[in-house]
Design a protein around this motif. Structure first.
Motif, PDB file in Angstrom:
ATOM      1  N   PRO A  19       0.768  -1.215   0.000  1.00 59.11           N
ATOM      2  CA  PRO A  19       0.000   0.000   0.000  1.00 59.11           C
ATOM      3  C   PRO A  19       0.809   1.279   0.000  1.00 59.11           C
ATOM      4  N   ARG A  20       1.947   1.335  -0.646  1.00 67.05           N
ATOM      5  CA  ARG A  20       2.763   2.537  -0.436  1.00 67.05           C
ATOM      6  C   ARG A  20       2.467   3.639  -1.443  1.00 67.05           C
ATOM      7  N   VAL A  21       2.084   4.772  -0.915  1.00 64.17           N
ATOM      8  CA  VAL A  21       1.847   5.954  -1.738  1.00 64.17           C
ATOM      9  C   VAL A  21       2.594   7.115  -1.098  1.00 64.17           C
TER      10      VAL A  21
ATOM     11  N   SER B 148      10.428   1.637  -2.525  1.00 66.06           N
ATOM     12  CA  SER B 148      10.638   0.262  -2.985  1.00 66.06           C
ATOM     13  C   SER B 148      11.425  -0.579  -1.983  1.00 66.06           C
ATOM     14  N   ARG B 149      12.232   0.090  -1.168  1.00 69.87           N
ATOM     15  CA  ARG B 149      12.977  -0.663  -0.149  1.00 69.87           C
ATOM     16  C   ARG B 149      12.030  -1.175   0.926  1.00 69.87           C
ATOM     17  N   TRP B 150      12.111  -2.420   1.271  1.00 62.27           N
ATOM     18  CA  TRP B 150      11.340  -2.940   2.409  1.00 62.27           C
ATOM     19  C   TRP B 150      12.038  -4.169   2.977  1.00 62.27           C
ATOM     20  N   SER B 151      11.504  -4.686   4.073  1.00 63.07           N
ATOM     21  CA  SER B 151      12.189  -5.725   4.850  1.00 63.07           C
ATOM     22  C   SER B 151      11.402  -7.028   4.823  1.00 63.07           C
ATOM     23  N   PRO B 152      11.754  -7.934   3.923  1.00 62.46           N
ATOM     24  CA  PRO B 152      11.040  -9.222   3.885  1.00 62.46           C
ATOM     25  C   PRO B 152      11.534 -10.169   4.988  1.00 62.46           C
ATOM     26  N   ARG B 153      10.782 -11.229   5.199  1.00 61.56           N
ATOM     27  CA  ARG B 153      11.267 -12.321   6.070  1.00 61.56           C
ATOM     28  C   ARG B 153      11.379 -13.651   5.305  1.00 61.56           C
ATOM     29  N   ALA B 154      10.717 -13.736   4.155  1.00 62.74           N
ATOM     30  CA  ALA B 154      10.836 -14.965   3.349  1.00 62.74           C
ATOM     31  C   ALA B 154      12.071 -14.830   2.462  1.00 62.74           C
TER      32      ALA B 154
ATOM     33  N   PHE C 194      12.836 -16.017  17.451  1.00 62.08           N
ATOM     34  CA  PHE C 194      11.933 -15.551  16.393  1.00 62.08           C
ATOM     35  C   PHE C 194      12.729 -15.115  15.153  1.00 62.08           C
ATOM     36  N   ASN C 195      13.709 -14.264  15.352  1.00 62.86           N
ATOM     37  CA  ASN C 195      14.474 -13.789  14.188  1.00 62.86           C
ATOM     38  C   ASN C 195      15.261 -14.926  13.522  1.00 62.86           C
ATOM     39  N   ARG C 196      15.753 -15.857  14.345  1.00 64.80           N
ATOM     40  CA  ARG C 196      16.499 -16.985  13.774  1.00 64.80           C
ATOM     41  C   ARG C 196      15.601 -17.816  12.857  1.00 64.80           C
TER      42      ARG C 196
ATOM     43  N   ALA D 213      17.494  -6.075   2.697  1.00 59.95           N
ATOM     44  CA  ALA D 213      18.105  -6.062   4.031  1.00 59.95           C
ATOM     45  C   ALA D 213      16.997  -5.897   5.064  1.00 59.95           C
ATOM     46  N   HIS D 214      17.080  -6.640   6.146  1.00 61.33           N
ATOM     47  CA  HIS D 214      16.059  -6.573   7.203  1.00 61.33           C
ATOM     48  C   HIS D 214      16.775  -6.343   8.540  1.00 61.33           C
ATOM     49  N   GLY D 215      16.561  -5.175   9.135  1.00 62.49           N
ATOM     50  CA  GLY D 215      17.172  -4.842  10.429  1.00 62.49           C
ATOM     51  C   GLY D 215      16.554  -5.631  11.560  1.00 62.49           C
ATOM     52  N   MET D 216      17.359  -5.896  12.575  1.00 60.49           N
ATOM     53  CA  MET D 216      16.860  -6.630  13.748  1.00 60.49           C
ATOM     54  C   MET D 216      17.422  -6.046  15.038  1.00 60.49           C
ATOM     55  N   ALA D 217      16.504  -5.784  15.994  1.00 61.40           N
ATOM     56  CA  ALA D 217      16.933  -5.433  17.348  1.00 61.40           C
ATOM     57  C   ALA D 217      16.888  -6.674  18.236  1.00 61.40           C
ATOM     58  N   GLY D 218      16.212  -7.704  17.779  1.00 64.59           N
ATOM     59  CA  GLY D 218      16.031  -8.926  18.570  1.00 64.59           C
ATOM     60  C   GLY D 218      17.212  -9.869  18.475  1.00 64.59           C
TER      61      GLY D 218
ATOM     62  N   PRO E 217       5.448  -4.596   1.962  1.00 64.49           N
ATOM     63  CA  PRO E 217       5.925  -3.298   2.453  1.00 64.49           C
ATOM     64  C   PRO E 217       4.933  -2.700   3.454  1.00 64.49           C
ATOM     65  N   SER E 218       5.464  -2.190   4.543  1.00 64.66           N
ATOM     66  CA  SER E 218       4.620  -1.651   5.614  1.00 64.66           C
ATOM     67  C   SER E 218       4.234  -0.203   5.322  1.00 64.66           C
ATOM     68  N   PRO E 219       3.161   0.260   5.950  1.00 64.44           N
ATOM     69  CA  PRO E 219       2.737   1.663   5.733  1.00 64.44           C
ATOM     70  C   PRO E 219       3.568   2.633   6.577  1.00 64.44           C
ATOM     71  N   ARG E 220       3.260   3.884   6.479  1.00 65.96           N
ATOM     72  CA  ARG E 220       3.900   4.924   7.277  1.00 65.96           C
ATOM     73  C   ARG E 220       2.853   5.902   7.780  1.00 65.96           C
ATOM     74  N   LEU E 221       3.195   6.577   8.886  1.00 67.17           N
ATOM     75  CA  LEU E 221       2.400   7.713   9.326  1.00 67.17           C
ATOM     76  C   LEU E 221       2.383   8.749   8.211  1.00 67.17           C
TER      77      LEU E 221
HETATM   78  C1  LIG Z   1      16.733  -1.079  14.263  1.00 68.30           C
HETATM   79  C2  LIG Z   1      15.691  -2.035  13.729  1.00 68.30           C
HETATM   80  C3  LIG Z   1      15.349  -3.165  14.462  1.00 68.30           C
HETATM   81  C4  LIG Z   1      14.416  -4.078  13.957  1.00 68.30           C
HETATM   82  N1  LIG Z   1      14.167  -5.229  14.651  1.00 68.30           N
HETATM   83  C5  LIG Z   1      13.444  -6.222  14.069  1.00 68.30           C
HETATM   84  C6  LIG Z   1      13.397  -7.531  14.654  1.00 68.30           C
HETATM   85  O1  LIG Z   1      14.049  -7.795  15.676  1.00 68.30           O
HETATM   86  N2  LIG Z   1      12.645  -8.466  14.021  1.00 68.30           N
HETATM   87  C7  LIG Z   1      11.968  -8.223  12.870  1.00 68.30           C
HETATM   88  O2  LIG Z   1      11.333  -9.132  12.341  1.00 68.30           O
HETATM   89  N3  LIG Z   1      11.999  -6.977  12.274  1.00 68.30           N
HETATM   90  C8  LIG Z   1      12.750  -5.993  12.845  1.00 68.30           C
HETATM   91  N4  LIG Z   1      12.868  -4.759  12.223  1.00 68.30           N
HETATM   92  C9  LIG Z   1      12.161  -4.492  10.953  1.00 68.30           C
HETATM   93  C10 LIG Z   1      11.089  -3.433  11.121  1.00 68.30           C
HETATM   94  O3  LIG Z   1       9.945  -3.970  11.720  1.00 68.30           O
HETATM   95  C11 LIG Z   1      10.764  -2.824   9.740  1.00 68.30           C
HETATM   96  O4  LIG Z   1      11.899  -2.163   9.248  1.00 68.30           O
HETATM   97  C12 LIG Z   1       9.610  -1.857   9.845  1.00 68.30           C
HETATM   98  O5  LIG Z   1       8.425  -2.546  10.151  1.00 68.30           O
HETATM   99  C13 LIG Z   1       9.418  -1.073   8.556  1.00 68.30           C
HETATM  100  O6  LIG Z   1       9.147  -1.940   7.492  1.00 68.30           O
HETATM  101  P1  LIG Z   1      10.018  -1.935   6.150  1.00 68.30           P
HETATM  102  O7  LIG Z   1      11.483  -2.016   6.552  1.00 68.30           O
HETATM  103  O8  LIG Z   1       9.554  -3.129   5.382  1.00 68.30           O
HETATM  104  O9  LIG Z   1       9.770  -0.626   5.461  1.00 68.30           O
HETATM  105  C14 LIG Z   1      13.787  -3.831  12.716  1.00 68.30           C
HETATM  106  C15 LIG Z   1      14.122  -2.680  11.997  1.00 68.30           C
HETATM  107  C16 LIG Z   1      15.069  -1.785  12.479  1.00 68.30           C
HETATM  108  C17 LIG Z   1      15.433  -0.582  11.666  1.00 68.30           C
END
Ligand SMILES: Cc1cc2nc3c(=O)[nH]c(=O)nc-3n(C[C@H](O)[C@H](O)[C@H](O)COP(=O)(O)O)c2cc1C
Ligand SMILES: Cc1cc2nc3c(=O)[nH]c(=O)nc-3n(C[C@H](O)[C@H](O)[C@H](O)COP(=O)(O)O)c2cc1C
Lengths: 245, 245
Positions: free
Chosen positions: B53-55, B66-72, B124-126, B180-185, B228-232
Motif C-alpha cells: 500500500p505505499r503511496v 521500494s525498499r522494504w524488509s522481507p522475512r521470506a 523468532f528472528n532466527r 536487508a532486514h534490520g533486527m533489534a532482537g 511493504p509496511s505503511p507509514r504515518l
Molecule cells: C533497528 C531495527 C530493528 C528491527 N528489529 C526487528 C526484529 O528484531 N525483528 C523483525 O522481524 N523486524 C525488525 N525490524 C524491521 C522493522 O519492523 C521494519 O523495518 C519496519 O516494520 C518497517 O518496514 P520496512 O522495513 O519493510 O519498510 C527492525 C528494523 C530496524 C530498523
C-alpha cells in the motif's frame, strides 16, 4: 572538520571499482552531477586533499558518493513543496517495530520562523548556514507503545532510526538538486525550550538545506574544505566473523 | 510488528504525488521492481492492510518506497564482492566531524562464521533469518579524537550516524536486487563476548540480507505481514517553527 588520511593501497579491486563508477557516471546514467569528473578521473585509489577525491572501493550506486555537505549556500528560497519532498524520503526509512520515531521542525528562509531556528545554531554554523534555504531540527521519540499495549516503554533504537531517516533526507536533497548539511553545533537546551520539545523526545541534529553558492564567499579556512570529504577504506570498517577495530 | 492505521485523507496533493510516482515508475525509469505495481495502482491515498500500500505524499525518489524488509528469504549464497558493494554505500554516509563511527561484522551463508552470527539472534528472528544470505552486526564507536587532539572523548552522535550508514546499506541492498532486514532482537551481551567488541563500541543492530523467497514457507502469522509496511502521514511527523507532537 578532520580530513582523515585514507590512503588505501591501489588495488586491482579499487581500479576496477573506479572504472565501473566512471561507467555508471557517464551522461544519462547519473542523477547528480556536481563532482562527476572527480569520480571518473580519480583512478589512483588514494584520496587527494585538494581535488575532490571520491573513489568507491566497490561499485555502490554513485548517488552515495555524489551526496556531500557544502557550506557555501546561495541564499535561494525553497518552496514548501520542495522541502516536503526532501522530508518525504525520510518518512520511508525502516525502524524498529515500524515505530517511526523521527520528527522534523523546519523553517524556510523568508518566513517568520527562520530567525528563531537560525538563532539556535552556534556562531560558527550560523556564519554559513544563514545563507541556506531551510533549517530543520531532527528529533526522535525515545518511547513507544509495543504492539498490543498502550503503555509507552523506552525505545532503545530511536537515535539509530532517526539517523537512517536523516540519511534518506540528505540523499533526497541531493537527488532533488539541493544539498543538506547536518549540524551538531547548536544549543539543545534552547532548542527544547524555544520549540517546545517534550521530555520524551531527543534532539538529534540540525540540518541546513540549500543550493550551492560561490565558495569565494566563504572565509579562507572554509574555502579549501568546500569539497566532498574522503572516507576510511572499507576494509577498516568491515570484518568477517569477529570484530577487528 | 505493528501495522499502524495511517489513513491519511485523500487529498489533491496525494493524488498528484501518486500520479508522479506512477510516472517515475514506468519501465526504464525505476531500478527496483518488486512492488512497482502497488505504487502505480494505489492512487487512493489510503493504506490498505493487505495490498502493498505505499503511496508517497510528495514525489520523493521511488527507491525509498521500494525498499522494504522481507522475512521470506530464498537461501541463496552471496559473494563477498556483492556484500561489500552493499556495505560500500554505508561508508559514504555523513557523520559528525566525518568521524565515521560505523563498523560492520559480517558472516556469509556457507562460511565458517555463519552459525556463530545466526546464534546471536533471538529465536523468532532466527526462524526466518536462517534463510538469509548474509548476517551483519552494526556497531558504532562511541568515542573519537577531535580535530587536533589525540585524546578520545565521547561522541554523542554515534548511534545517529551509524543509523544513516545502515539506511544507505539497506537502500543499496535494494538497488542491487537484494533485501536487508534490520533486527533489534538479538543477544547484545553474547554479541559483545563472541565477536570481541571493546567497551567503547556500541552494538546497534543486526541485519539479515538475502533474496526474496516464497512466502508460502513462512508460518501463517508472518505470511500476511510479508509486504511493504505503511507509514504515518508526513504531516504527523513535520511541523513548521514549533514542535507539534
Ligand atoms: C533497528 C531495527 C530493528 C528491527 N528489529 C526487528 C526484529 O528484531 N525483528 C523483525 O522481524 N523486524 C525488525 N525490524 C524491521 C522493522 O519492523 C521494519 O523495518 C519496519 O516494520 C518497517 O518496514 P520496512 O522495513 O519493510 O519498510 C527492525 C528494523 C530496524 C530498523
Ligand atoms: C550529526 C552530524 C553533525 C554535524 N555537525 C556539523 C557541524 O556542527 N558543523 C559543520 O560544519 N558540519 C557538521 N557536520 C558535517 C560533517 O562534518 C560532514 O557530514 C562530514 O565531514 C562528511 O562530509 P560530507 O557530508 O560532505 O560527506 C555534521 C554532520 C552530521 C551527520
Amino acid at each position: 572538520m578532520p580530513r582523515q588520511a585514507t590512503e588505501s593501497p591501489k588495488s586491482r579491486r579499487t581500479l576496477q571499482a573506479s572504472k565501473t563508477a566512471a561507467k555508471m557516471l557517464r551522461p544519462g546514467r547519473t542523477e547528480v552531477r556536481p563532482h562527476r569528473f572527480c569520480l571518473a578521473y580519480s583512478i589512483t585509489g588514494t584520496f587527494m586533499t585538494q581535488s575532490t577525491p571520491r573513489v568507491a572501493d566497490h561499485p555502490a550506486h554513485p548517488q552515495f558518493l555524489s551526496r556531500w555537505s557544502p557550506r557555501a549556500y546561495a541564499n535561494d528560497e525553497i518552496s514548501e513543496q520542495e522541502l516536503l519532498t526532501i522530508l518525504e524520503a525520510a518518512r520511508w526509512a525502516p525502524s524498529s517495530y515500524n515505530s517511526q520515531p523521527w520528527r522534523f521542525v523546519f523553517a524556510r528562509r523568508g518566513t517568520p520562523h527562520w530567525t528563531k531556528l537560525l538563532g539556535l545554531l552556534n556562531e560558527f554554523n550560523r556564519s554559513w548556514a544563514e545563507n541556506a534555504s531551510a533549517l530543520v531540527i531532527v528529533l526522535s521519540k525515545t518511547t513507544f507503545a509495543p504492539p498490543g499495549s498502550t503503555e509507552e516503554v523506552a525505545m532503545p533504537t530511536h537515535s539509530f532510526d532517526a539517523g537512517s531517516a536523516w540519511g534518506y533526507l540528505a540523499l533526497q536533497a541531493s537527488l532533488s538538486g539541493w544539498h543538506a548539511h547536518g549540524m551538531a553545533g547548536f544549543d539543545k537546551e534552547k532548542t527544547r525550550t524555544e520549540l517546545g520539545v517534550p521530555a520524551n523526545f531527543a534532539i538529534e541534529a540540525a540540518v541546513a538545506i540549500g543550493k550551492i553558492g560561490d565558495k569565494a564567499m566563504l572565509p579562507e579556512g572554509l574555502r579549501s574544505k568546500e569539497e566532498p570529504s574522503p572516507r576510511l577504506p572499507l576494509q577498516a570498517l568491515v570484518s568477517e566473523g569477529t570484530f577487528k577495530g
